[in-house]
Design a protein around this motif. Sequence first.
Motif, PDB file in Angstrom:
ATOM      1  N   ALA A 190       0.827  -1.208   0.000  1.00 33.49           N
ATOM      2  CA  ALA A 190       0.000   0.000   0.000  1.00 33.49           C
ATOM      3  C   ALA A 190       0.860   1.257   0.000  1.00 33.49           C
ATOM      4  CB  ALA A 190      -0.931  -0.004   1.212  1.00 33.49           C
ATOM      5  N   SER A 191       2.041   1.163   0.602  1.00 34.47           N
ATOM      6  CA  SER A 191       2.917   2.334   0.648  1.00 34.47           C
ATOM      7  C   SER A 191       3.466   2.693  -0.735  1.00 34.47           C
ATOM      8  CB  SER A 191       4.055   2.118   1.646  1.00 34.47           C
ATOM      9  OG  SER A 191       4.955   1.147   1.173  1.00 34.47           O
ATOM     10  N   ARG A 192       3.409   1.757  -1.679  1.00 34.25           N
ATOM     11  CA  ARG A 192       3.783   2.074  -3.062  1.00 34.25           C
ATOM     12  C   ARG A 192       2.946   3.229  -3.598  1.00 34.25           C
ATOM     13  NH1 ARG A 192       4.138  -3.434  -6.719  1.00 34.25           N
ATOM     14  NH2 ARG A 192       6.176  -4.099  -6.008  1.00 34.25           N
ATOM     15  N   TYR A 193       1.714   3.283  -3.130  1.00 32.35           N
ATOM     16  CA  TYR A 193       0.763   4.275  -3.631  1.00 32.35           C
ATOM     17  C   TYR A 193       0.468   5.357  -2.594  1.00 32.35           C
ATOM     18  CZ  TYR A 193       0.367   0.322  -6.715  1.00 32.35           C
ATOM     19  OH  TYR A 193       0.677  -0.707  -7.566  1.00 32.35           O
ATOM     20  N   GLY A 194       1.356   5.469  -1.606  1.00 29.02           N
ATOM     21  CA  GLY A 194       1.203   6.501  -0.590  1.00 29.02           C
ATOM     22  C   GLY A 194       0.165   6.206   0.470  1.00 29.02           C
ATOM     23  N   ASN A 195      -0.285   4.949   0.570  1.00 34.06           N
ATOM     24  CA  ASN A 195      -1.321   4.585   1.534  1.00 34.06           C
ATOM     25  C   ASN A 195      -0.794   3.767   2.699  1.00 34.06           C
ATOM     26  OD1 ASN A 195      -3.261   5.818  -0.097  1.00 34.06           O
ATOM     27  ND2 ASN A 195      -3.532   3.959  -1.309  1.00 34.06           N
ATOM     28  N   GLY A 196       0.495   3.768   2.926  1.00 36.28           N
ATOM     29  CA  GLY A 196       1.075   2.979   4.019  1.00 36.28           C
ATOM     30  C   GLY A 196       0.796   3.611   5.373  1.00 36.28           C
ATOM     31  N   ARG A 197       0.797   2.776   6.390  1.00 37.13           N
ATOM     32  CA  ARG A 197       0.538   3.237   7.754  1.00 37.13           C
ATOM     33  C   ARG A 197       1.759   3.943   8.316  1.00 37.13           C
ATOM     34  NH1 ARG A 197      -2.974  -0.192  10.445  1.00 37.13           N
ATOM     35  NH2 ARG A 197      -2.902   1.358  12.078  1.00 37.13           N
ATOM     36  N   LYS A 198       1.527   5.001   9.069  1.00 31.09           N
ATOM     37  CA  LYS A 198       2.617   5.718   9.738  1.00 31.09           C
ATOM     38  C   LYS A 198       2.789   5.245  11.173  1.00 31.09           C
ATOM     39  CE  LYS A 198       3.212   8.281   6.144  1.00 31.09           C
ATOM     40  NZ  LYS A 198       3.987   7.696   5.124  1.00 31.09           N
ATOM     41  N   THR A 199       1.692   4.900  11.826  1.00 33.65           N
ATOM     42  CA  THR A 199       1.726   4.423  13.213  1.00 33.65           C
ATOM     43  C   THR A 199       0.741   3.271  13.377  1.00 33.65           C
ATOM     44  OG1 THR A 199       0.020   5.997  13.911  1.00 33.65           O
ATOM     45  CG2 THR A 199       2.321   6.707  14.137  1.00 33.65           C
ATOM     46  N   LEU A 200       0.904   2.550  14.479  1.00 32.28           N
ATOM     47  CA  LEU A 200       0.003   1.452  14.803  1.00 32.28           C
ATOM     48  C   LEU A 200      -0.794   1.796  16.048  1.00 32.28           C
ATOM     49  CD1 LEU A 200       2.361  -1.641  14.350  1.00 32.28           C
ATOM     50  CD2 LEU A 200       0.865  -0.584  12.667  1.00 32.28           C
ATOM     51  N   SER A 201      -1.998   1.244  16.143  1.00 34.96           N
ATOM     52  CA  SER A 201      -2.813   1.421  17.345  1.00 34.96           C
ATOM     53  C   SER A 201      -2.239   0.556  18.465  1.00 34.96           C
ATOM     54  CB  SER A 201      -4.258   1.018  17.059  1.00 34.96           C
ATOM     55  OG  SER A 201      -4.334  -0.386  16.881  1.00 34.96           O
ATOM     56  N   GLN A 202      -2.725   0.755  19.673  1.00 35.62           N
ATOM     57  CA  GLN A 202      -2.271  -0.061  20.809  1.00 35.62           C
ATOM     58  C   GLN A 202      -2.622  -1.534  20.603  1.00 35.62           C
ATOM     59  OE1 GLN A 202      -0.258   0.703  23.327  1.00 35.62           O
ATOM     60  NE2 GLN A 202      -0.061   2.691  22.318  1.00 35.62           N
ATOM     61  N   ALA A 203      -3.800  -1.805  20.032  1.00 30.81           N
ATOM     62  CA  ALA A 203      -4.201  -3.194  19.777  1.00 30.81           C
ATOM     63  C   ALA A 203      -3.264  -3.842  18.751  1.00 30.81           C
ATOM     64  CB  ALA A 203      -5.641  -3.247  19.282  1.00 30.81           C
ATOM     65  N   GLU A 204      -2.857  -3.078  17.745  1.00 30.31           N
ATOM     66  CA  GLU A 204      -1.935  -3.613  16.744  1.00 30.31           C
ATOM     67  C   GLU A 204      -0.547  -3.843  17.340  1.00 30.31           C
ATOM     68  OE1 GLU A 204      -3.907  -1.667  12.733  1.00 30.31           O
ATOM     69  OE2 GLU A 204      -2.629  -0.422  14.023  1.00 30.31           O
ATOM     70  N   LYS A 205      -0.121  -2.954  18.219  1.00 29.74           N
ATOM     71  CA  LYS A 205       1.162  -3.145  18.893  1.00 29.74           C
ATOM     72  C   LYS A 205       1.124  -4.383  19.780  1.00 29.74           C
ATOM     73  CE  LYS A 205       2.526   1.696  18.823  1.00 29.74           C
ATOM     74  NZ  LYS A 205       2.749   2.913  19.618  1.00 29.74           N
ATOM     75  N   GLN A 206      -0.027  -4.627  20.407  1.00 34.28           N
ATOM     76  CA  GLN A 206      -0.194  -5.832  21.225  1.00 34.28           C
ATOM     77  C   GLN A 206      -0.110  -7.086  20.353  1.00 34.28           C
ATOM     78  OE1 GLN A 206      -0.219  -6.329  24.444  1.00 34.28           O
ATOM     79  NE2 GLN A 206      -0.583  -8.515  24.231  1.00 34.28           N
ATOM     80  N   LEU A 207      -0.687  -7.031  19.168  1.00 32.30           N
ATOM     81  CA  LEU A 207      -0.606  -8.152  18.229  1.00 32.30           C
ATOM     82  C   LEU A 207       0.856  -8.436  17.864  1.00 32.30           C
ATOM     83  CD1 LEU A 207      -2.277 -10.147  16.468  1.00 32.30           C
ATOM     84  CD2 LEU A 207      -2.185  -8.404  14.672  1.00 32.30           C
ATOM     85  N   VAL A 208       1.634  -7.384  17.651  1.00 30.64           N
ATOM     86  CA  VAL A 208       3.058  -7.542  17.342  1.00 30.64           C
ATOM     87  C   VAL A 208       3.773  -8.214  18.507  1.00 30.64           C
ATOM     88  CG1 VAL A 208       5.211  -6.257  17.000  1.00 30.64           C
ATOM     89  CG2 VAL A 208       3.179  -5.654  15.686  1.00 30.64           C
ATOM     90  N   ARG A 209       3.484  -7.799  19.734  1.00 38.80           N
ATOM     91  CA  ARG A 209       4.124  -8.422  20.906  1.00 38.80           C
ATOM     92  C   ARG A 209       3.756  -9.893  21.020  1.00 38.80           C
ATOM     93  NH1 ARG A 209       3.156  -3.216  22.949  1.00 38.80           N
ATOM     94  NH2 ARG A 209       1.149  -3.791  23.822  1.00 38.80           N
ATOM     95  N   GLN A 210       2.530 -10.237  20.649  1.00 35.46           N
ATOM     96  CA  GLN A 210       2.100 -11.635  20.707  1.00 35.46           C
ATOM     97  C   GLN A 210       2.841 -12.506  19.692  1.00 35.46           C
ATOM     98  OE1 GLN A 210      -2.125 -11.495  20.139  1.00 35.46           O
ATOM     99  NE2 GLN A 210      -2.535 -10.765  22.214  1.00 35.46           N
ATOM    100  N   ALA A 211       3.337 -11.904  18.637  1.00 32.62           N
ATOM    101  CA  ALA A 211       4.091 -12.672  17.638  1.00 32.62           C
ATOM    102  C   ALA A 211       5.361 -13.255  18.249  1.00 32.62           C
ATOM    103  CB  ALA A 211       4.431 -11.796  16.435  1.00 32.62           C
ATOM    104  N   GLY A 212       5.950 -12.578  19.230  1.00 34.50           N
ATOM    105  CA  GLY A 212       7.114 -13.098  19.929  1.00 34.50           C
ATOM    106  C   GLY A 212       8.426 -12.668  19.308  1.00 34.50           C
ATOM    107  N   LYS A 213       9.471 -12.759  20.118  1.00 34.29           N
ATOM    108  CA  LYS A 213      10.809 -12.307  19.697  1.00 34.29           C
ATOM    109  C   LYS A 213      11.385 -13.135  18.557  1.00 34.29           C
ATOM    110  CE  LYS A 213      12.135 -10.270  24.079  1.00 34.29           C
ATOM    111  NZ  LYS A 213      13.074 -10.274  25.191  1.00 34.29           N
ATOM    112  N   ARG A 214      11.222 -14.454  18.631  1.00 32.02           N
ATOM    113  CA  ARG A 214      11.812 -15.317  17.599  1.00 32.02           C
ATOM    114  C   ARG A 214      11.224 -15.002  16.234  1.00 32.02           C
ATOM    115  NH1 ARG A 214      10.755 -20.436  15.200  1.00 32.02           N
ATOM    116  NH2 ARG A 214       8.886 -20.681  16.443  1.00 32.02           N
ATOM    117  N   HIS A 215       9.901 -14.869  16.189  1.00 32.53           N
ATOM    118  CA  HIS A 215       9.266 -14.569  14.901  1.00 32.53           C
ATOM    119  C   HIS A 215       9.537 -13.132  14.481  1.00 32.53           C
ATOM    120  CE1 HIS A 215       7.443 -18.438  14.468  1.00 32.53           C
ATOM    121  NE2 HIS A 215       6.951 -18.357  15.682  1.00 32.53           N
ATOM    122  N   ALA A 216       9.650 -12.224  15.437  1.00 34.59           N
ATOM    123  CA  ALA A 216      10.010 -10.845  15.096  1.00 34.59           C
ATOM    124  C   ALA A 216      11.379 -10.817  14.430  1.00 34.59           C
ATOM    125  CB  ALA A 216       9.989  -9.967  16.344  1.00 34.59           C
ATOM    126  N   GLN A 217      12.299 -11.628  14.926  1.00 38.57           N
ATOM    127  CA  GLN A 217      13.633 -11.721  14.326  1.00 38.57           C
ATOM    128  C   GLN A 217      13.545 -12.255  12.899  1.00 38.57           C
ATOM    129  OE1 GLN A 217      16.879 -10.949  15.629  1.00 38.57           O
ATOM    130  NE2 GLN A 217      17.338 -11.215  13.471  1.00 38.57           N
TER     131      GLN A 217
END
Length: 186
Positions: A129-156
Amino acid sequence: MPGDQRDHIDFRQSTLNGPAQGQGIQFNDYRTIVERVAEPDHARLGVKALRIRDYPTAVRHLGRAIEHDPERAANHYYLSLANLGGVHPCVLKVDTARLSLEHLNRALTALPSCTYARVTYLLIHDSLASRYGNGRKTLSQAEKQLVRQAGKRHAQEITTHVPAPDNAWWRALSTLVPDAHEGRRR
């Protein structure tokens, strides 16, 4: 003993057992010796190839793993990473990025609670989406929580194989991995 009973011979601890797991000599119903060759563990070989960034080999092995077990979410997740080839999703052909998204959808269909596949899907989708200028600049708290649930190994894994430091999802993942920028240069 009556002739209808099969002999059971355990060769697991013998020298007849070959180097691959499950390889050895068995008797069939006609009492002739047959050699059984085990199929290689394509999922394991594909993940190993992905870890050393041998993307074509990873794609080949993970594709074979999916042929044998199409419902395994992890195989689809790893194949989606391998399909990207360690390149920013914006640089890829749209068909290649869509193929990765398709495999992530299959992973989520097989295992809806697979947060790391969901985060990877959102990262790739947002990068496109960022190809067309529609990419996200920030994430909501719920989205940040989803990222934390992914875990360190998968984040790596994700920050290594989907190099998109300009993306909000990638930046959130990189907070879980102190050396995320180092992982991209290896």
